[in-house]
Write a protein that holds these residues in place. Structure first.
Motif, PDB file in Angstrom:
ATOM      1  N   PHE A 229      -2.434  34.621 -22.864  1.00  0.00           N
ATOM      2  CA  PHE A 229      -1.169  34.637 -23.383  1.00  0.00           C
ATOM      3  C   PHE A 229      -0.037  34.581 -22.481  1.00  0.00           C
ATOM      4  CE2 PHE A 229       1.997  37.610 -25.886  1.00  0.00           C
ATOM      5  CZ  PHE A 229       2.174  36.569 -26.845  1.00  0.00           C
ATOM      6  N   SER A 230      -0.036  35.159 -21.458  1.00  0.00           N
ATOM      7  CA  SER A 230       0.928  34.949 -20.307  1.00  0.00           C
ATOM      8  C   SER A 230       0.848  33.733 -19.632  1.00  0.00           C
ATOM      9  CB  SER A 230       0.929  35.946 -19.574  1.00  0.00           C
ATOM     10  OG  SER A 230       1.330  37.441 -20.093  1.00  0.00           O
ATOM     11  N   LEU A 231      -0.243  33.319 -19.273  1.00  0.00           N
ATOM     12  CA  LEU A 231      -0.588  32.113 -18.426  1.00  0.00           C
ATOM     13  C   LEU A 231       0.073  30.868 -18.928  1.00  0.00           C
ATOM     14  CD1 LEU A 231      -2.102  30.692 -15.891  1.00  0.00           C
ATOM     15  CD2 LEU A 231      -4.046  30.463 -17.159  1.00  0.00           C
ATOM     16  N   PHE A 232      -0.352  30.528 -20.285  1.00  0.00           N
ATOM     17  CA  PHE A 232       0.393  29.420 -21.004  1.00  0.00           C
ATOM     18  C   PHE A 232       1.464  29.648 -21.845  1.00  0.00           C
ATOM     19  CE2 PHE A 232      -4.494  28.535 -20.566  1.00  0.00           C
ATOM     20  CZ  PHE A 232      -4.288  27.669 -19.535  1.00  0.00           C
ATOM     21  N   ALA A 233       2.271  30.571 -21.218  1.00  0.00           N
ATOM     22  CA  ALA A 233       3.564  30.687 -21.610  1.00  0.00           C
ATOM     23  C   ALA A 233       4.522  29.744 -20.850  1.00  0.00           C
ATOM     24  CB  ALA A 233       4.288  32.186 -21.129  1.00  0.00           C
ATOM     25  N   ASP A 234       3.822  28.924 -19.894  1.00  0.00           N
ATOM     26  CA  ASP A 234       4.455  27.983 -19.041  1.00  0.00           C
ATOM     27  C   ASP A 234       4.082  26.666 -19.324  1.00  0.00           C
ATOM     28  OD1 ASP A 234       5.959  26.323 -17.098  1.00  0.00           O
ATOM     29  OD2 ASP A 234       5.870  28.104 -15.721  1.00  0.00           O
TER      30      ASP A 234
ATOM     31  N   LEU B 283       3.482  34.118 -32.982  1.00  0.00           N
ATOM     32  CA  LEU B 283       2.916  35.124 -31.936  1.00  0.00           C
ATOM     33  C   LEU B 283       3.899  35.048 -30.779  1.00  0.00           C
ATOM     34  CD1 LEU B 283       1.196  37.329 -31.025  1.00  0.00           C
ATOM     35  CD2 LEU B 283      -0.606  35.387 -30.407  1.00  0.00           C
ATOM     36  N   THR B 284       4.678  36.278 -30.666  1.00  0.00           N
ATOM     37  CA  THR B 284       5.375  36.272 -29.419  1.00  0.00           C
ATOM     38  C   THR B 284       5.096  37.828 -28.818  1.00  0.00           C
ATOM     39  OG1 THR B 284       7.260  37.663 -30.756  1.00  0.00           O
ATOM     40  CG2 THR B 284       7.537  35.380 -30.654  1.00  0.00           C
ATOM     41  N   LYS B 285       4.549  38.704 -29.286  1.00  0.00           N
ATOM     42  CA  LYS B 285       4.346  39.773 -28.759  1.00  0.00           C
ATOM     43  C   LYS B 285       2.868  40.266 -28.955  1.00  0.00           C
ATOM     44  CE  LYS B 285       5.925  44.669 -28.139  1.00  0.00           C
ATOM     45  NZ  LYS B 285       4.470  45.282 -28.426  1.00  0.00           N
ATOM     46  N   TRP B 286       2.045  40.751 -27.722  1.00  0.00           N
ATOM     47  CA  TRP B 286       0.810  41.400 -28.204  1.00  0.00           C
ATOM     48  C   TRP B 286       0.743  42.438 -27.191  1.00  0.00           C
ATOM     49  CZ3 TRP B 286      -3.530  37.701 -29.403  1.00  0.00           C
ATOM     50  CH2 TRP B 286      -4.680  38.267 -29.903  1.00  0.00           C
ATOM     51  N   GLY B 287       0.596  43.728 -27.579  1.00  0.00           N
ATOM     52  CA  GLY B 287       0.722  44.737 -26.656  1.00  0.00           C
ATOM     53  C   GLY B 287       1.879  44.905 -26.066  1.00  0.00           C
ATOM     54  N   ASN B 288       2.004  45.186 -24.623  1.00  0.00           N
ATOM     55  CA  ASN B 288       3.252  45.154 -23.879  1.00  0.00           C
ATOM     56  C   ASN B 288       3.551  43.954 -23.365  1.00  0.00           C
ATOM     57  OD1 ASN B 288       1.167  44.854 -22.143  1.00  0.00           O
ATOM     58  ND2 ASN B 288       1.577  46.912 -21.258  1.00  0.00           N
TER      59      ASN B 288
ATOM     60  N   TYR C 272      -6.604  39.161 -39.296  1.00  0.00           N
ATOM     61  CA  TYR C 272      -5.562  39.388 -39.446  1.00  0.00           C
ATOM     62  C   TYR C 272      -4.641  40.646 -38.877  1.00  0.00           C
ATOM     63  CZ  TYR C 272      -4.892  34.769 -41.511  1.00  0.00           C
ATOM     64  OH  TYR C 272      -5.073  33.605 -41.888  1.00  0.00           O
ATOM     65  N   GLY C 273      -5.207  41.102 -37.836  1.00  0.00           N
ATOM     66  CA  GLY C 273      -4.711  42.469 -37.302  1.00  0.00           C
ATOM     67  C   GLY C 273      -5.539  42.702 -36.042  1.00  0.00           C
ATOM     68  N   TYR C 274      -4.796  43.539 -35.046  1.00  0.00           N
ATOM     69  CA  TYR C 274      -5.532  43.937 -33.952  1.00  0.00           C
ATOM     70  C   TYR C 274      -5.573  45.526 -33.758  1.00  0.00           C
ATOM     71  CZ  TYR C 274      -6.463  44.310 -28.840  1.00  0.00           C
ATOM     72  OH  TYR C 274      -7.094  44.704 -27.687  1.00  0.00           O
ATOM     73  N   THR C 275      -6.954  45.701 -33.910  1.00  0.00           N
ATOM     74  CA  THR C 275      -7.028  47.305 -34.473  1.00  0.00           C
ATOM     75  C   THR C 275      -6.737  48.115 -33.313  1.00  0.00           C
ATOM     76  OG1 THR C 275      -9.416  47.222 -33.648  1.00  0.00           O
ATOM     77  CG2 THR C 275      -8.968  46.748 -36.042  1.00  0.00           C
ATOM     78  N   LYS C 276      -6.854  47.728 -31.825  1.00  0.00           N
ATOM     79  CA  LYS C 276      -6.557  48.461 -30.933  1.00  0.00           C
ATOM     80  C   LYS C 276      -5.080  49.265 -30.681  1.00  0.00           C
ATOM     81  CE  LYS C 276     -11.022  47.620 -29.562  1.00  0.00           C
ATOM     82  NZ  LYS C 276     -11.384  46.635 -30.512  1.00  0.00           N
ATOM     83  N   THR C 277      -4.256  48.356 -31.156  1.00  0.00           N
ATOM     84  CA  THR C 277      -2.910  48.539 -31.155  1.00  0.00           C
ATOM     85  C   THR C 277      -2.147  48.707 -32.640  1.00  0.00           C
ATOM     86  OG1 THR C 277      -2.112  46.298 -30.532  1.00  0.00           O
ATOM     87  CG2 THR C 277      -2.510  47.897 -28.665  1.00  0.00           C
ATOM     88  N   LYS C 278      -2.992  48.307 -33.588  1.00  0.00           N
ATOM     89  CA  LYS C 278      -2.484  48.272 -34.990  1.00  0.00           C
ATOM     90  C   LYS C 278      -1.404  47.267 -34.903  1.00  0.00           C
ATOM     91  CE  LYS C 278      -4.580  52.325 -36.805  1.00  0.00           C
ATOM     92  NZ  LYS C 278      -4.342  53.489 -37.903  1.00  0.00           N
ATOM     93  N   GLU C 279      -1.447  46.121 -34.435  1.00  0.00           N
ATOM     94  CA  GLU C 279      -0.403  45.181 -34.568  1.00  0.00           C
ATOM     95  C   GLU C 279      -1.108  44.073 -35.332  1.00  0.00           C
ATOM     96  OE1 GLU C 279       1.885  44.270 -30.532  1.00  0.00           O
ATOM     97  OE2 GLU C 279      -0.528  44.709 -30.076  1.00  0.00           O
ATOM     98  N   GLY C 280      -0.349  43.366 -36.032  1.00  0.00           N
ATOM     99  CA  GLY C 280      -0.638  42.112 -36.789  1.00  0.00           C
ATOM    100  C   GLY C 280      -0.156  42.113 -38.005  1.00  0.00           C
TER     101      GLY C 280
END
Length: 433
Positions: A55-60, A100-105, A138-146
């Motif tokens: 996610f971060s690596l290919f932000a560039d 998708l702009t945010k995943w966890g922190n 359609y959702g990430y259970t670990k952080t309840k995002e999505g």
């Protein structure tokens, strides 16, 4: 003509591999090297680009360019780009899904089209892109995002599990199951099938230069998921069976109930119907667009998640698991390419005698199931081999030699373990340098 050589010899000259510590338990094998190798890699050689891990690596953009060039130099010809991961947001310009702009922190804001840039760079390098989507996630259970956590719209549309068979009326919404990789939608619901097909159709429509679309997580989460009033009603309509209790399917002690095999066929048919509908839609948009699907290579374990990736002509022996009509749920004929997930620590059959779990076994026995209905590319778990270059090379060689292509999963592990030289060595054992 063939000659034999010890694998260790091919790595002596590889600077990148000379620092690797060999696995002391790994037994070197003698493998034939074709003298009359083709000088051009005719079979696809693919890399998987996971959205979350990178996610971060290919932000560039510069990193995408640099690693595309690195893949090209290594011998890769295609990339699977994960553009709708299990969190349920989009890494492409979507009119249906939030970006998708945010995943966890971690937050990544792009003012450019992620998928379009991969396609642009691939075209420049004479490579191809296949867009991968988590079909049911359609959702990430670990952080309840999505997406499925964003509104009550999704209530009643996610998968429900009977996690304790001794309590058959107590069901768990997958959104609350932290052991699940993703909060997955229920594939047997018509409104869900319509929605996920529309997402895939959007990608097919907006990105005509794609070589294909790959279906990932196109399944039930596990064998104890798929319960709930709507699914049971659909099951009864499909099978004609009476369900007095969920324990008619899975017993209170976790065993096979009297209608279990009918349940298995129903769940598999729900997935196959969805894949069939997706194929029809994709081909109506672009007949040349390939439909790919990844699943575990262990066919015998796939009944629990509803993935009968075999040909309809493969007929398993009727049993407590398989009905005598289970073969009609096979979906190999609906795919252009099946990505055979030979994800196992063992490379050779001799490492684990009596078990199906080796790369060698999986890539040499798949046709028993698919029977030529689709192309099959062997894929391997690069993370399983760390810095043991011989294992990486063997996995590449066996997959590329015995199937119609090869896929490495996935780029973050290849980078972290510096596996580029070992992958190239495996390719060079099939094709001339």
């Amino acid at each position: 003509m063939k000659k034999y050589f010890l694998l260790v010899s091919i790595f002596i000259s590889l600077t990148s591999c000379s620092k690797n510590k060999p696995d002391p338990e790994y037994i070197e094998q003698e493998i034939p090297l074709d003298i009359d190798r083709a000088s051009i890699a005719a079979k696809p050689i693919q890399m998987w680009i996971d959205a979350h891990a990178n996610f971060s690596l290919f932000a560039d953009k510069a990193n995408i360019t640099a690693y595309m060039e690195k893949m090209k130099a290594t011998g890769f010809t295609e990339v699977y780009v994960d553009v709708k991961p299990g969190i349920g947001y989009a890494l492409y310009n979507s009119d249906i899904l939030p970006k998708l702009t945010k995943w966890g922190n971690v937050t990544v804001n792009r003012d450019w089209d992620y998928l379009a840039f991969w396609i642009q760079e691939a075209e420049r390098l004479n490579m191809s892109v296949i867009a991968s989507l988590s079909v049911m996630g359609y959702g990430y259970t670990k952080t309840k995002e999505g997406l499925v956590y964003d509104s009550q719209t999704w209530n009643g549309k996610t998968q429900l599990g009977m996690l304790d068979a001794s309590k058959p009326t107590v069901l768990t919404d997958i959104r609350n199951d932290l052991t699940a990789d993703g909060a997955m939608l229920n594939p047997c619901l018509p409104e869900v099938q319509t929605f996920v097909t529309s997402v895939i159709a959007e990608v097919a429509t907006k990105y005509p230069k794609l070589k294909g679309i790959a279906l990932d997580y196109c399944r039930w989460w596990s064998a104890n998921y798929g319960f709930g009033d709507a699914t049971i009603a659909a099951f009864k309509a499909y099978s004609g069976k009476t369900v007095n209790s969920n324990n008619d399917i899975i017993t209170a002690t976790g065993g096979i109930g009297p209608i279990y095999k009918d349940w298995i066929e129903f769940r598999s048919m729900a997935v196959t119907n969805l894949i069939t509908n997706i194929r029809t839609k994709v081909k109506s948009i672009n007949p040349k667009l390939e439909l790919h699907l990844w699943a575990s290579a262990d066919w015998a374990s796939r009944y629990g998640v509803g993935q009968n990736w075999a040909s309809k002509n493969y007929k398993p022996t009727p049993s407590a698991i398989y009905t005598d009509t289970y073969s009609k749920t096979g979906f190999a004929d609906q795919l252009d390419v099946f990505s055979l997930g030979a994800y196992t620590d063992n490379i050779f059959i001799s490492e684990n005698p009596g078990s199906v779990w080796s790369v060698e076994n999986f890539v040499t026995t798949y046709d028993k199931f698919t029977k030529g209905d689709c192309k099959v590319y062997g894929s391997f778990a690069s993370y399983a081999y760390g810095t043991t270059a011989s294992k990486v090379s063997d996995a590449v060689y066996l997959s590329l030699k015995n199937t119609e292509g090869v896929m490495a999963f996935e780029i973050s592990h290849v980078i972290n373990n510096n596996q580029w030289g070992a992958i190239k060595a495996g390719i060079d054992r099939v094709y001339k340098k």
